[in-house]
Each structure stands twice: as structure tokens, then as C-alpha cells.
Design an enzyme around this catalytic site. Structure first.
Site, PDB file in Angstrom:
ATOM      1  N   ASP A  46     -42.973  77.167  24.463  1.00 25.55           N
ATOM      2  CA  ASP A  46     -43.766  78.271  25.024  1.00 25.55           C
ATOM      3  C   ASP A  46     -43.635  78.358  26.542  1.00 25.55           C
ATOM      4  OD1 ASP A  46     -44.674  78.371  22.362  1.00 25.55           O
ATOM      5  OD2 ASP A  46     -46.380  77.081  22.824  1.00 25.55           O
ATOM      6  N   GLU A 221     -46.454  87.461  17.559  1.00 26.61           N
ATOM      7  CA  GLU A 221     -47.170  86.695  18.570  1.00 26.61           C
ATOM      8  C   GLU A 221     -46.364  86.664  19.870  1.00 26.61           C
ATOM      9  OE1 GLU A 221     -47.586  82.796  16.866  1.00 26.61           O
ATOM     10  OE2 GLU A 221     -45.534  82.206  17.365  1.00 26.61           O
ATOM     11  N   HIS A 285     -40.794  82.933  21.819  1.00 27.63           N
ATOM     12  CA  HIS A 285     -41.870  82.746  22.797  1.00 27.63           C
ATOM     13  C   HIS A 285     -41.311  82.767  24.220  1.00 27.63           C
ATOM     14  CE1 HIS A 285     -46.226  81.736  23.090  1.00 27.63           C
ATOM     15  NE2 HIS A 285     -45.825  81.767  24.357  1.00 27.63           N
ATOM     16  N   ARG A 315     -39.098  71.466  20.939  1.00 30.37           N
ATOM     17  CA  ARG A 315     -38.494  72.760  21.254  1.00 30.37           C
ATOM     18  C   ARG A 315     -38.253  72.790  22.763  1.00 30.37           C
ATOM     19  NH1 ARG A 315     -43.009  76.516  18.837  1.00 30.37           N
ATOM     20  NH2 ARG A 315     -44.216  74.738  19.594  1.00 30.37           N
TER      21      ARG A 315
END
Length: 351
Positions: A46, A221, A285, A315
Site C-alpha cells: 500500500d 478499493e 494499491h 508485497r
């Protein structure tokens, strides 16, 4: 030797020296253009990355009660930059599991300030307690210091979690973007009266309906705003983050009331997705930033190097330049593989 012949000899010698020097300079190979390689942060889900006043600033999910940030003169330098502690969460609501941080320079009552938005829940981790919160900086340094400003809870709809905050500035108004749960995971938009205060309840902005938005779960999202030449886009993440098919979709603003989903058109196909040949899975993201000289547009995102990577801290943060189509829409291309040399953003100082 007569004076004239002596002068000519001196001039000829000087000319030969100058010519030889120029030839040597021309023969000297040019310095190679600076490059970097992804990932920029091995554990960097993120990511949010901004270039401001000569430095890149990067914040990512920590999944604990701390908020940290990296700072570097060059994009590649973020790889080895230290994580600096900005804030420690200690409140009953939003005390831990910090994720999806984003920070924006917005006008507050004391002039421009950095507003740092994040998701956090109560400890121990409980998805149902996850809500959006905001900090305010004391000055113009993105690294703070920060103080807690507000919980961005919706008193009329505070019955489920809200995640992935971002900010839309459009037609002189301020909006909070995010996602919530109603059986699936749609995106919402909420008007703000200032950077930390809601001015109305949330409206559904986009619902996952296409097959490529529902792999592993119906998810829209991580809404991120991209604006250029009077056009406004919202690029979002679709499908569940636990799958290699986590990817990016896009909404285009068509005018009218931004709170109405009818004012936005969803692209029927994803705009950025897995690249099996390069070993890049679940890219999503994302965020956007400019090169130091303002001439290039860049995307930052996270991805896995394995199809089974899932929604873990492993990630990694990655970045690459993107271009624009003739019709004014962004062209993100395909994710570049880890370890591949990428030309550094234009305008960076020599390393």
C-alpha cells in the site's frame, strides 16, 4: 627565424593542442544515464510516494501501531533509506494494524499543512474495528511532527469498517474516498468541509461488477486520483488482494455532481494487471507522483514476485513511468519485472 614566421609557428602549435584536446573530449564516452531497479522497499504494501521540495517521501503499511516514512534525494535511494518513526498510535479506536497511509498538502486553518490519512483498528486485530483517521503536521515538513486530528467516522453509517482513504479535490471542493463493506466491497465518496471533517454522509461511487473485479472476492478499493488537462480519473484496485489477479481499474469523471456514481464512467477492462512473463503478480494499491522537473508522470504500486504471494507484508513497493494516450487517458503499460534497470526520473540530481 623572422618574427612573423615565429608567431605563425606558435599559433600552429596552439591550434594543434586545442584540436587534440577537443578530439580527446569528443572521444570520452558519455556518463551512463542513472537507473534504478524495483523493488524500492521489500516489505512495502500500500505505498504512497510524493516528491516535495527536493526529496521523495515514501510511507507504506506497517501493520502495527507505528507510522513510518522514508526520505531520499533519488528514487532509487529509497531502497536503502532508513524508516523514520513519525507517530505511534495509542488510542482506543485506531491503536494498531496501521495500513494504507496517504499524505496530502492541504489548506487548514493555519495555512498549508500535511494531512496524513490512514486506516487502523483496535488491538488485537479485528477487521470490524478498522476505520479511517487523520493526523496534522505542525509545519511544511512531510515528516512532521504530527498530532492526531480526528477520526473520520460517519455517524450515520458507522456500522461497518472503512478502509483505504484518499483525497479528491474537484471544482473547489474536497472529498474523502474510501471503501466499505456491504456484502461486497464498493468504493465510496464523502464530502468534507475541511481536511478532517465530514460534510455529509458517504455515497457509493463504484461497485465491483465485472468478472475481472471479482476474482477471490468482489472488491473495489484503493481509489487514487489522477488529473491532467482538465480531466479527472480515479484509478482503483479490483479483485481480492490475496490473488495474483489483484489489478487496477479506472473511473472517468464526466461532469456533474461528483457524489453521483452516474457522473463517472467505469472502463470496461483493467488498465494495469499481472505480467506473468516478468514475474509480477497482483499489482495494485497505487499512487501517482511527478518527476523532480515536473515533465514525467510516475506510478507507484505494490506487487508480488510469486503467484501465491497473497496479502502479506512481503508485497513490495515498485515504481515506473507512464505515458498518455491521444484521447487524454493514461497508458500505464505493463508492470516491469524486479531487477530490471529503469531510467531514473527526469531532473534527479547526479548520484
Amino acid at each position: 627565424m623572422p618574427a612573423t614566421r615565429k608567431l605563425l609557428a606558435v599559433l600552429a602549435t596552439a591550434l594543434i593542442a586545442v584540436t587534440m584536446g577537443a578530439t580527446a573530449a569528443a572521444a570520452k564516452p558519455a556518463a551512463p544515464a542513472p537507473t534504478f531497479t524495483n523493488p524500492l522497499k521489500a516489505q512495502g504494501p500500500d505505498p504512497w510516494l510524493t516528491y516535495y521540495s527536493g526529496y521523495y517521501y515514501l510511507a507504506t503499511t506497517t501493520w502495527n501501531n507505528t507510522i513510518t516514512m522514508r526520505k531520499s534525494r533519488t528514487l532509487g535511494g529509497l531502497k536503502t533509506a532508513a524508516d523514520t518513526l513519525l507517530f505511534t498510535l495509542s488510542r482506543p479506536n485506531g491503536a494498531g494494524t496501521m495500513w494504507a497511509p496517504e499524505f496530502f498538502l492541504l489548506n487548514g486553518p493555519n495555512g498549508p499543512r500535511w494531512y496524513f490519512y490512514y486506516t487502523a483498528g483496535r488491538e488485537p486485530y479485528n477487521l470490524g474495528t478498522q476505520r479511517i483517521h487523520v493526523l496534522e503536521s505542525a509545519g511544511l515538513d512531510p515528516m512532521g511532527p504530527y498530532t492526531f486530528k480526528a477520526d473520520l467516522l460517519d455517524p450515520q453509517q458507522d456500522t461497518t469498517w472503512e478502509l483505504d482513504p484518499s483525497i479528491l479535490q474537484l471544482n473547489g471542493n474536497l472529498y474523502l474516498l474510501g471503501t466499505f463493506y456491504n456484502g461486497s466491497q464498493p468504493m465510496f465518496i464523502r464530502p468534507l468541509s475541511n481536511p478532517w471533517t465530514a460534510n455529509g454522509t458517504r455515497r457509493t461511487l463504484s461497485t465491483p461488477t465485472y468478472g475481472w473485479e471479482t476474482v477471490g472476492g468482489a472488491v473495489n478499493e484503493g481509489a487514487e486520483v489522477l488529473q491532467r488537462n482538465g480531466k479527472t480519473f480515479i484509478v482503483y484496485s479490483a479483485s481480492h488482494c490475496s490473488t495474483p489477479d489483484y489489478k487496477l481499474g479506472m473511473l472517468t469523471y464526466n461532469g456533474g455532481d461528483p457524489l453521483l456514481s452516474s457522473s463517472w464512467t467505469k472502463s470496461p477492462a483493467p488498465v494495469f494487471q499481472r505480467n506473468n512473463a516478468a514475474g509480477v503478480y497482483g499489482p495494485g494499491h497505487n499512487g501517482f507522483f511527478k518527476s523532480p522537473d515536473g515533465t514525467e508522470d510516475w506510478i507507484v504500486y505494490h506487487a508480488n514476485s510469486s503467484a501465491s504471494g497473497g496479502c502479506e507484508l512481503n508485497r513490495s513497493t515498485r515504481a515506473q513511468k507512464f505515458t498518455w494516450n491521444a484521447n487524454g487517458t493514461p497508458n500505464f503499460g505493463v508492470p516491469v519485472g524486479a531487477g530490471v534497470a529503469i531510467a531514473s526520473p527526469s531532473g534527479e540530481p547526479a548520484s
